[in-house]
Motif scaffolding. Structure first.
Motif, PDB file in Angstrom:
ATOM      1  N   LEU A 310       0.836  -1.209   0.000  1.00 45.26           N
ATOM      2  CA  LEU A 310       0.000   0.000   0.000  1.00 45.26           C
ATOM      3  C   LEU A 310       0.871   1.259   0.000  1.00 45.26           C
ATOM      4  O   LEU A 310       0.629   2.199  -0.759  1.00 45.26           O
ATOM      5  CB  LEU A 310      -0.914  -0.004   1.231  1.00 45.26           C
ATOM      6  N   ILE A 311       1.884   1.282   0.856  1.00 47.91           N
ATOM      7  CA  ILE A 311       2.752   2.459   0.939  1.00 47.91           C
ATOM      8  C   ILE A 311       3.503   2.635  -0.373  1.00 47.91           C
ATOM      9  O   ILE A 311       3.667   3.751  -0.882  1.00 47.91           O
ATOM     10  CB  ILE A 311       3.730   2.314   2.115  1.00 47.91           C
ATOM     11  N   GLU A 312       3.978   1.530  -0.946  1.00 49.98           N
ATOM     12  CA  GLU A 312       4.706   1.606  -2.217  1.00 49.98           C
ATOM     13  C   GLU A 312       3.791   2.159  -3.307  1.00 49.98           C
ATOM     14  O   GLU A 312       4.214   2.979  -4.135  1.00 49.98           O
ATOM     15  CB  GLU A 312       5.209   0.211  -2.587  1.00 49.98           C
ATOM     16  N   HIS A 313       2.515   1.725  -3.294  1.00 51.78           N
ATOM     17  CA  HIS A 313       1.553   2.252  -4.268  1.00 51.78           C
ATOM     18  C   HIS A 313       1.372   3.751  -4.099  1.00 51.78           C
ATOM     19  O   HIS A 313       1.378   4.508  -5.081  1.00 51.78           O
ATOM     20  CB  HIS A 313       0.216   1.527  -4.083  1.00 51.78           C
ATOM     21  N   LEU A 314       1.249   4.217  -2.841  1.00 53.22           N
ATOM     22  CA  LEU A 314       1.082   5.650  -2.580  1.00 53.22           C
ATOM     23  C   LEU A 314       2.316   6.435  -3.007  1.00 53.22           C
ATOM     24  O   LEU A 314       2.213   7.545  -3.541  1.00 53.22           O
ATOM     25  CB  LEU A 314       0.797   5.867  -1.097  1.00 53.22           C
TER      26      LEU A 314
END
Length: 971
Positions: A310-314
């Motif tokens: 999720l953080i990588e996507h953001l």
């Protein structure tokens, strides 16, 4: 050319005439302005809308990243609290091996709470509900030291429930929707709600199931029902997670998390199957705890991987947004530049037509302010001339306006003076420097600075701030200040400064650069005296890691040092566990003040003998530990122990008293006797106890078989505790017979233990253990109650009143208030007349006459009989008869056994009977096994007998049958 002419002709025809007339009445400047606005405003609006939208996305993206980071922290707190709950449940159930892990988890929880507090204050206020967070912290303070098993479990569970609520609130408040990607949105909900809820349910099951490993009895119906409910909850959550397994794919459909999810589900199912099969029941709680912890760790690994996606996507989205924003800015600048070129060129072409007005304007510029321009045309040039004339006319009005502005400026300066006064009244120190001048000199200090440092303003203004620094100021702090000023950045640090009188103080210094129109003009420094806070922190450290009496390192410091050395690949080391022999006699005989002075002197001597070769630590009481890193050779160890013993050969002269002390030493070595601190300490302790038990051995090296006795005792102690709860103990009754009348006139209550697996366990084995562990109080009270109940029950069944004898241990007897209150309560509860109760005491009870005599007198006042058991086997029995109010002597079976064959035993037995009768005491012979024994004892005028000739110890029902069968029996 033809095309341009055609376009001009088309425009001439298509543009309405009224627009042409209107534009003809507008000045050139307005025309240019209108054209510029017509081109620029729509573009600016579009750029603004697009930029605002991107900024909102970037802001929301950053908020979501912060929220996901905060969720990781709260998930870690949830994990630590789950582990603390599970460990503490077993610890409160008596599993003391979890004591240290409980404290470690407690420290992890508190460290994580402090970390979250800092992050909330810094970045997370916008999406954290502070009141809910404060409730969680209060719940932790309530449960961390809770000693009630149920309250501890419920408190932890409620705290975790609130943590899951606050996690859901963060997801909602931070709008972690991850749109327009619905797959990742569902992934966020799955891991932050469903997955964390699953780990909590498994954590509850872990805590509850480890409790059950500590009970040998079958599960109760309530426990079985609770276990089934927990199985159902976990299974329901697993099914829900399985249904959402599709969401555990990444945005490209790759199954990055499915394997981890399947592993988590499989481990959970294996753990549930273990519990359902009852395989965990006979094992240590570590086995159940570790398997459950493996499941939970797998769940949190799945959570961490999902959160990382999720953080990588953001982060990737944020990069795209910022790239788009950069391109948008370039487009805007290019458009402005293009418009500037087009309209600027047109404007300049018009201005060239106005050169005819240059002479008139030049005179006005030279100072001829009364000059006016006269233009005889009706076109735009006339308007320009009129505008110039209007400008000249309004200039005088501008002069008046400037005067008003000056007055306003004076008013602002007055307000600034008020601000300066407020700054001077601040308690903290304020300092302003000028970086535009060489050496960045001080330009302003307030009264708080003068009070804090002792320097007056005139002593420091114009100078560098270096006089506040000195020899003790750390080079790192100086470097940080220099680096922050060079980089023109805001920063804070703790620095040791000097006052004018040379006194040092801890200063919390915050420095902020001040800019004006983008240019650095000042540095603003704020100073706060934190000396008291630093001293308080040092005191806390001392309390945590040092013994307050001797100033030696305590167990925490010792463990930290040993563990650190082991982690740094230390090759060998030695632990010496020391116990000062008979030290308690000093406290008892001379008081605790002398004892404390002696402990301090012992610490000094130990430090002198060890010097700089190791560490001396005090754990508690007279227990010291010597840690010798990098030493494991027996020759070196023995030499060091000999140096310690030499210190104890010297007399102790403390507070006017001279005395000698000895020390027992247990030795364990790393790595041959253990690879961690706890194991080494346990083994050194075991060796020390061996040294204490052998007077001829001043020190003992640990051997592998030393723990066998401790383990057997530990197992037996646990069995005994369970036996008390499960009513495995029972009483038997051995009858006593009057030799003159032949009647059964009494009985002795004897405790027995029937273990379901070990069978009958001798009282000689478990009674000393009960006295050692304190269980004797509970057992002794139960024996007295059951014996009195049985005696009263016999009387109510119509049997002649009998006297029942109950053995009282030395530990029970020496606790006067407990003993007397217990006897009174039981007699009141059973309604047994005190004259039918006899207290049996052994020789060990009578060691302290000043304590024993008052207790015996209190018992006699209650009309309760007192007998001495095993009379004749001790060295001071005759003195007992003289000193204490005793009713009965019981001759030990050792004298009766060979009474018929051994003439000496006959003489001793006759003497004891004569002594007893001479003191008006009744005499009972124990161990009577034959009719010949009866005949001899009759001739010796013995009063009563008991033994296998009459009956073996009988159960309550057997004793009733015995009385019924012996109503007419006479000797």
């Amino acid at each position: 050319m033809l095309l341009s002419k055609y376009l001009i002709k088309m425009i001439w025809k298509l543009v309405p005439r009224w627009i042409v007339n209107m534009m003809g009445r507008v000045s050139f400047s307005k025309k240019f302005l209108l054209f510029f606005i017509a081109f620029s405003v729509p573009m600016i609006v579009i750029i603004y809308v697009l930029s605002t939208d991107i900024n909102k996305k970037i802001t929301q993206n950053e908020i979501e990243q912060q929220a996901l980071i905060s969720l990781q922290h709260f998930a870690e707190l949830l994990r630590h609290n789950q582990t603390h709950r599970g460990l503490k449940q077993s610890y409160l159930r008596g599993y003391e091996e979890f004591s240290d892990p409980v404290n470690e988890q407690k420290q992890l929880v508190e460290a994580k709470i402090m970390d979250i507090d800092r992050q909330i204050e810094k970045d997370w206020k916008r999406f954290i509900n502070i009141s809910k967070w404060n409730l969680i912290k209060k719940q932790w303070e309530d449960v961390k030291n809770e000693t009630n098993v149920l309250k501890s479990f419920d408190g932890h569970t409620e705290m975790n429930s609130n943590l899951l609520k606050i996690i859901a609130t963060i997801v909602n408040e931070a709008h972690i929707y991850l749109n327009p990607d619905p797959q990742l949105n569902r992934l966020s909900i799955t891991i932050n709600e469903d997955l964390l809820l699953s780990t909590e349910q498994i954590g509850q099951l872990r805590a509850f199931s480890t409790q059950l490993t500590l009970q040998s009895a079958p599960l109760t119906e309530t426990q079985h029902h609770q276990l089934l409910e927990m199985f159902g909850s976990v299974q329901l959550l697993l099914d829900n997670l399985e249904m959402k397994a599709y969401y555990l794919q990444d945005k490209n459909g790759e199954h990055l998390l499915l394997k981890q999810q399947q592993q988590f589900s499989e481990q959970t199912i294996m753990f549930i199957e273990l519990l359902k099969s009852n395989e965990f029941r006979p094992k240590d709680p570590e086995i159940v705890f570790e398997q459950a912890t493996g499941v939970i760790n797998s769940g949190f690994q799945l959570y961490e991987k999902g959160n990382f996606i999720l953080i990588e996507h953001l982060q990737e989205a944020n990069k795209a947004y910022k790239k788009g924003q950069f391109l948008l800015v370039l487009l805007f600048l290019f458009s402005i530049f293009l418009i500037y070129l087009l309209f600027g060129g047109a404007f300049i072409s018009v201005v060239q037509t106005l050169q005819t007005l240059q002479n008139g304007t030049a005179r006005w510029i030279k100072g001829e302010l009364g000059t006016r321009i006269r233009v005889n045309t009706n076109d735009e040039l006339k308007s320009i001339g009129d505008s110039f004339n209007q400008l000249a006319s309004s200039f005088e009005e501008n002069l008046k306006e400037n005067i008003r502005i000056q007055e306003d400026l004076q008013h602002s300066l007055k307000k600034n003076n008020q601000l300066a006064t407020a700054i001077n009244n601040l308690e903290i120190g304020v300092i302003i420097t000028d970086p535009q001048q060489p050496n960045n000199p001080i330009t302003f200090v307030n009264a708080g600075f003068e009070k804090l440092t002792g320097y007056k303003a005139e002593e420091v203004i114009g100078r560098k701030s270096s006089p506040l620094q000195g020899e003790k100021t750390s080079l790192e702090a100086k470097r940080r200040i220099r680096e922050g000023i060079e980089k023109e950045e805001a920063f804070s640090l703790e620095i040791l400064n000097y006052r004018k009188d040379g006194e040092t103080f801890w200063n919390y210094l915050s420095i902020t650069p001040v800019y004006e129109n983008g240019k650095l003009v000042n540095f603003l420094g704020l100073q706060t005296d934190i000396t008291k806070q630093k001293k308080a922190a040092e005191e806390i450290y001392s309390l945590a890691f040092y013994d307050q009496l001797t100033n030696l390192p305590n167990d925490n410091k010792l463990e930290s040092s040993v563990t650190s050395d082991i982690q740094l690949n230390m090759k060998q080391a030695t632990i010496l566990r020391l116990d000062v022999v008979r030290f308690k006699n000093i406290n008892h005989a001379r008081g605790f003040s002398l004892g404390n002075l002696t402990l301090t002197e012992i610490a000094r001597r130990l430090k002198h003998s060890i010097k700089d070769q190791g560490m001396v630590s005090r754990q508690y009481g007279d227990k010291y530990t010597v840690y010798l890193p990098n030493i494991a050779d027996p020759t070196e160890i023995n030499k060091k122990i000999e140096e310690i013993h030499q210190q104890f050969l010297q007399p102790f002269e403390v507070n006017g008293y001279t005395f000698y002390l000895e020390v027992s030493v247990g030795v364990s070595r790393f790595p041959m006797d253990g690879n961690d601190f706890i194991t080494l300490m346990q083994h050194a302790e075991a060796a020390m106890f061996q040294a204490k038990e052998h007077d001829d051995r001043q020190y003992v090296y640990y051997q592998e078989d030393m723990h066998k006795g401790f383990e057997e005792e530990y197992v037996l102690e646990n069995y005994l505790r369970v036996a008390i709860e499960n009513e495995e103990l029972f009483l038997t009754y051995q009858p006593k017979q009057d030799l003159k009348t032949g009647k059964i006139n009494g009985m002795e209550a004897l405790i027995r233990w029937s273990h379901p697996k070990l069978g009958m366990i001798s009282p000689f084995k478990f009674i000393p253990l009960a006295e050692k562990t304190g269980l004797i109080y509970q057992i002794g009270e139960w024996v007295l109650l059951e014996a009195c109940k049985h005696n009263k029950r016999l009387q109510m069944q119509g049997f002649d009143p009998l006297i029942i004898s109950v053995n009282i241990s030395a530990k029970q007897f020496n606790n006067k208030e407990y003993l007397l209150s217990t006897i009174d309560r039981i007699l009141e509860e059973t309604q047994l007349d005190p004259q039918y109760l006899e207290i049996e005491l052994t020789e060990s009870v009578f060691q302290n006459p000043t304590v024993v005599k008052p207790i015996l007198e209190e018992i006699k006042q209650r009309d309760i009989r007192v007998s001495i058991d095993d009379f004749g086997t001790g060295y001071s029995s005759l003195s007992y008869l003289k000193l204490f109010p005793i009713d009965v002597l019981k001759i030990d079976r050792a004298f009766i056994k060979d009474l018929l064959e051994n003439e000496d035993d006959q003489k001793l037995t006759q003497s004891m009977i004569d002594i007893g009768h001479g003191l008006n005491l009744k005499v009972i012979a124990e161990g009577v096994e034959t009719a010949e024994h009866i005949d001899v004892l009759k001739t010796m005028n013995c009063d009563e007998v008991q033994g296998y000739h009459l009956a073996k110890p009988l159960t309550a029902d057997e004793f009733v049958d015995f009385l019924n069968n012996n109503k007419s029996r006479r000797v």
